[in-house]
Design a protein around this motif. Structure first.
Motif, short mmCIF file in Angstrom:
data_model
loop_
_atom_site.label_atom_id
_atom_site.label_comp_id
_atom_site.label_asym_id
_atom_site.label_seq_id
_atom_site.Cartn_x
_atom_site.Cartn_y
_atom_site.Cartn_z
N ILE A 109 0.84 -1.21 0.00
CA ILE A 109 0.00 0.00 0.00
C ILE A 109 0.87 1.25 0.00
O ILE A 109 0.69 2.16 -0.83
N PHE A 110 1.83 1.31 0.91
CA PHE A 110 2.68 2.50 0.97
C PHE A 110 3.65 2.57 -0.20
O PHE A 110 4.05 3.66 -0.62
N SER A 111 4.03 1.42 -0.76
CA SER A 111 4.87 1.43 -1.95
C SER A 111 4.16 2.07 -3.13
O SER A 111 4.77 2.80 -3.92
N LEU A 112 2.85 1.79 -3.25
CA LEU A 112 2.08 2.42 -4.31
C LEU A 112 2.08 3.94 -4.17
O LEU A 112 2.21 4.66 -5.16
N VAL A 113 1.92 4.42 -2.94
CA VAL A 113 1.92 5.87 -2.70
C VAL A 113 3.29 6.46 -3.05
O VAL A 113 3.38 7.49 -3.74
N ILE A 114 4.35 5.79 -2.60
CA ILE A 114 5.71 6.28 -2.91
C ILE A 114 5.93 6.31 -4.41
O ILE A 114 6.44 7.30 -4.96
N ASP A 115 5.56 5.22 -5.09
CA ASP A 115 5.71 5.16 -6.55
C ASP A 115 4.88 6.23 -7.25
O ASP A 115 5.35 6.90 -8.17
N HIS A 116 3.63 6.38 -6.82
CA HIS A 116 2.71 7.30 -7.49
C HIS A 116 3.22 8.74 -7.44
O HIS A 116 3.17 9.46 -8.44
N TYR A 117 3.70 9.14 -6.29
CA TYR A 117 4.15 10.53 -6.11
C TYR A 117 5.65 10.72 -6.32
O TYR A 117 6.14 11.83 -6.26
N GLY A 118 6.38 9.64 -6.53
CA GLY A 118 7.82 9.75 -6.72
C GLY A 118 8.54 10.24 -5.48
O GLY A 118 9.50 11.00 -5.57
N LEU A 119 8.07 9.81 -4.31
CA LEU A 119 8.66 10.26 -3.05
C LEU A 119 10.06 9.68 -2.86
O LEU A 119 10.38 8.62 -3.39
N LEU A 120 10.87 10.38 -2.11
CA LEU A 120 12.22 9.94 -1.74
C LEU A 120 13.11 9.69 -2.96
O LEU A 120 14.01 8.86 -2.94
N GLY A 121 12.85 10.41 -4.04
CA GLY A 121 13.68 10.30 -5.23
C GLY A 121 13.41 9.09 -6.10
O GLY A 121 14.18 8.79 -7.01
N ILE A 122 12.32 8.38 -5.83
CA ILE A 122 11.96 7.19 -6.62
C ILE A 122 11.24 7.66 -7.89
O ILE A 122 10.40 8.55 -7.82
N PRO A 123 11.53 7.05 -9.04
CA PRO A 123 10.80 7.42 -10.26
C PRO A 123 9.30 7.17 -10.10
O PRO A 123 8.90 6.20 -9.45
N THR A 124 8.49 8.03 -10.69
CA THR A 124 7.04 7.89 -10.55
C THR A 124 6.53 6.70 -11.37
O THR A 124 7.05 6.37 -12.44
N ASN A 125 5.53 6.06 -10.80
CA ASN A 125 4.83 4.96 -11.45
C ASN A 125 3.39 5.04 -10.95
O ASN A 125 3.10 4.61 -9.84
N PRO A 126 2.50 5.63 -11.73
CA PRO A 126 1.15 5.95 -11.25
C PRO A 126 0.35 4.75 -10.77
O PRO A 126 0.49 3.64 -11.28
N ILE A 127 -0.51 5.01 -9.80
CA ILE A 127 -1.45 4.01 -9.32
C ILE A 127 -2.47 3.76 -10.42
O ILE A 127 -2.93 4.68 -11.07
#
Length: 148
Positions: A109-127
């Motif tokens: 669940i939190f990985s989806l949020v991190i991916d979706h918003y590109g948090l912590l320098g992670i490339p975005t990957n939309p939900i």
């Protein structure tokens, strides 16, 4: 082939988490404290990593850069400590399968949020709906583990 090895590494790491849950629960029980059990786990892990660094000749030159990054990157150790503490408390009460299943659901669940918003320098990957369906399948699996 490299992708296969990365997937295999992830599966082995996941398997180790299940074993770690049992080992850490036993340690917490032996010392009479989930907090001390988690501390011992981190202490032995830290010693093992230091021994590996020294034996493999990993350069220590860049370690000082850790003091140049924002403070919140240092919270990884605190979050890891909470995770190990929680596993020590939860595994004997819920069972290892349900505990790991729930923690994986939380991670997803939190990985989806991190991916979706590109948090912590992670490339975005939309939900999207398929990714949400994947999480629902994990939660469904936990329900089956808990009820049967």
């Amino acid at each position: 082939m490299q992708q296969f090895l990365l997937f295999l590494m992830a599966i082995v790491a996941g398997a180790m988490l299940a074993v770690q849950a049992g080992l850490n629960s036993g340690m917490g029980k032996a010392v009479g404290s989930a907090v001390y059990g988690a501390f011992i786990s981190f202490l032995t892990g830290g010693i093992a990593l230091l021994a590996y660094c020294l034996a493999s000749g990993v350069a220590l030159g860049n370690v000082r850069r850790a003091f140049e990054i924002p403070w919140y990157y240092w919270m990884g150790g605190v979050l890891g400590g909470f995770y190990v503490f929680a596993i020590i408390v939860l595994a004997p009460r819920l069972g290892v399968a349900v505990t790991i299943g729930l923690t994986v659901a939380g991670q997803m669940i939190f990985s989806l949020v991190i991916d979706h918003y590109g948090l912590l320098g992670i490339p975005t990957n939309p939900i999207n709906w398929l990714r949400i369906l994947g999480i629902a399948a994990i939660i469904g699996g936990v329900v089956l583990l808990r009820t049967h």
